[in-house]
Design an enzyme around this catalytic site. Structure first.
Site, short mmCIF file in Angstrom:
data_model
loop_
_atom_site.label_atom_id
_atom_site.label_comp_id
_atom_site.label_asym_id
_atom_site.label_seq_id
_atom_site.Cartn_x
_atom_site.Cartn_y
_atom_site.Cartn_z
N ALA A 198 -7.39 -2.81 10.13
CA ALA A 198 -8.12 -2.13 9.24
C ALA A 198 -9.05 -2.91 8.60
O ALA A 198 -10.31 -2.88 8.49
CB ALA A 198 -7.33 -1.12 8.45
N ASP A 199 -8.40 -3.89 7.70
CA ASP A 199 -9.06 -4.71 6.73
C ASP A 199 -10.02 -5.63 7.63
O ASP A 199 -10.93 -6.04 7.22
CB ASP A 199 -8.17 -5.38 5.75
CG ASP A 199 -7.73 -4.78 4.50
OD1 ASP A 199 -8.73 -4.05 4.01
OD2 ASP A 199 -6.41 -4.50 4.41
N GLU B 225 -6.83 -11.01 7.59
CA GLU B 225 -7.48 -9.74 7.63
C GLU B 225 -9.03 -9.96 6.90
O GLU B 225 -9.43 -8.92 6.44
CB GLU B 225 -6.67 -8.63 7.01
CG GLU B 225 -6.02 -9.24 5.86
CD GLU B 225 -4.88 -8.24 5.04
OE1 GLU B 225 -4.92 -7.09 5.62
OE2 GLU B 225 -4.30 -8.48 4.04
N HIS C 285 0.66 -1.26 -0.04
CA HIS C 285 0.20 0.07 -0.18
C HIS C 285 0.83 1.38 -0.02
O HIS C 285 0.41 2.41 -0.25
CB HIS C 285 -0.96 0.12 1.14
CG HIS C 285 -2.02 -0.98 1.14
ND1 HIS C 285 -2.94 -0.95 0.09
CD2 HIS C 285 -2.63 -1.99 2.05
CE1 HIS C 285 -3.94 -2.04 0.31
NE2 HIS C 285 -3.62 -2.46 1.33
#
Length: 265
Positions: free
Chosen positions: A181-182, A156, A54
């Site tokens: 987050a995911d 995730e 990312h």
């Protein structure tokens, strides 16, 4: 397995310490900035994670990042590859990375493919790199190279949670790593930190740390600060990666601007 820091230290001991479930603290690099990476690599973190998924640090920058980490001789360089593609895993390891973090792994079958991509024949499918940079750090004997390289997969997604036990039981896997987050999104969060998914996330984290402990593998998580790392390590995670260079750069610049303009008064 002991959580006390071993007498062994330095990059060469990273994979062994990870497998022994020692408590390790790392830092995350998202910027293609070798000079900055070199500075951070001298601070004493156990490992430096370089984001090839990312961040803005894409494949041509992986080698420079590993050189910058190794220049200080303190931290192990680890690369998060863009996907479970064995080709990307091989390229990352050929830079001399002492481990890979593989995102979006959703099944035990996929985990086996990833593990084999990290190992040479007969344990896997990785091609022997020969006289390239990895040999300078990891040697030229395939079995010895494999012993010095950590294979870490991310948990995730909902599918990964569904197959969690089988993933953790995969022979040759060294660690699972939570992308909060995911994982939060997979559990129904509309944004990272959405309180509506907070309880589900915490329950999932307990499941993951329990499964990793039962199968004797390491278990890591990404956190936003040092306090968060200490909290998660106390809860049963064995390694934690702190924030990122790009986040801290913005935070520091904003704080100085606020102080200069007297906005905090």
């Amino acid at each position: 397995m002991s959580t006390e820091r071993s007498a062994r230290s330095g990059p060469e001991a990273f994979a062994a310490r990870l497998r022994e479930r020692e408590r390790l603290v790392g830092y995350w690099i998202a910027l293609d900035n070798p000079a900055g990476t070199e500075r951070i690599a001298g601070l004493g973190y156990d490992y430096i994670g370089v984001d090839g998924q990312h961040g803005v640090l894409h494949q041509p920058g992986w080698q420079a990042a590993m050189l910058a980490v190794d220049a200080r001789g303190h931290s192990a360089g680890v690369i998060r590859v863009p996907s479970p593609d064995p080709v990307a895993i091989g390229i990352a390891l050929d830079t001399g990375a002492r481990g890979v973090v593989v995102p979006m792994v959703e099944s035990a079958e996929q985990t086996r493919t990833v593990v084999r991509a990290c190992r040479h024949h007969p344990a896997g499918t990785r091609s022997l790199g020969g006289p390239v940079r990895a040999e300078l750090r990891l040697g030229s004997v395939p079995a010895e190279i494999d012993d010095r390289v950590a294979c870490i997969v991310m948990i995730e997604t909902a599918a990964a949670l569904d197959d969690l036990e089988a993933i953790c039981a995969t022979e040759g896997l060294d660690a699972v790593y939570v992308g909060p987050a995911d994982l939060s999104a997979a559990l129904g969060a509309k944004w990272f930190g959405d309180p509506a998914a907070a309880d589900a996330l915490e329950a999932a984290l307990v499941r993951i740390t329990d499964a990793a402990r039962r199968y004797g593998i390491a278990c890591g998580i990404h956190v936003m600060d040092g306090e968060g790392a200490a909290k998660r390590l106390a809860e049963g995670f064995t390694f934690a990666t702190i924030s990122s260079d790009i986040t801290h750069l913005q935070q520091a610049a904003a704080a100085h601007l606020e102080a200069a303009r007297g906005l905090g008064a």
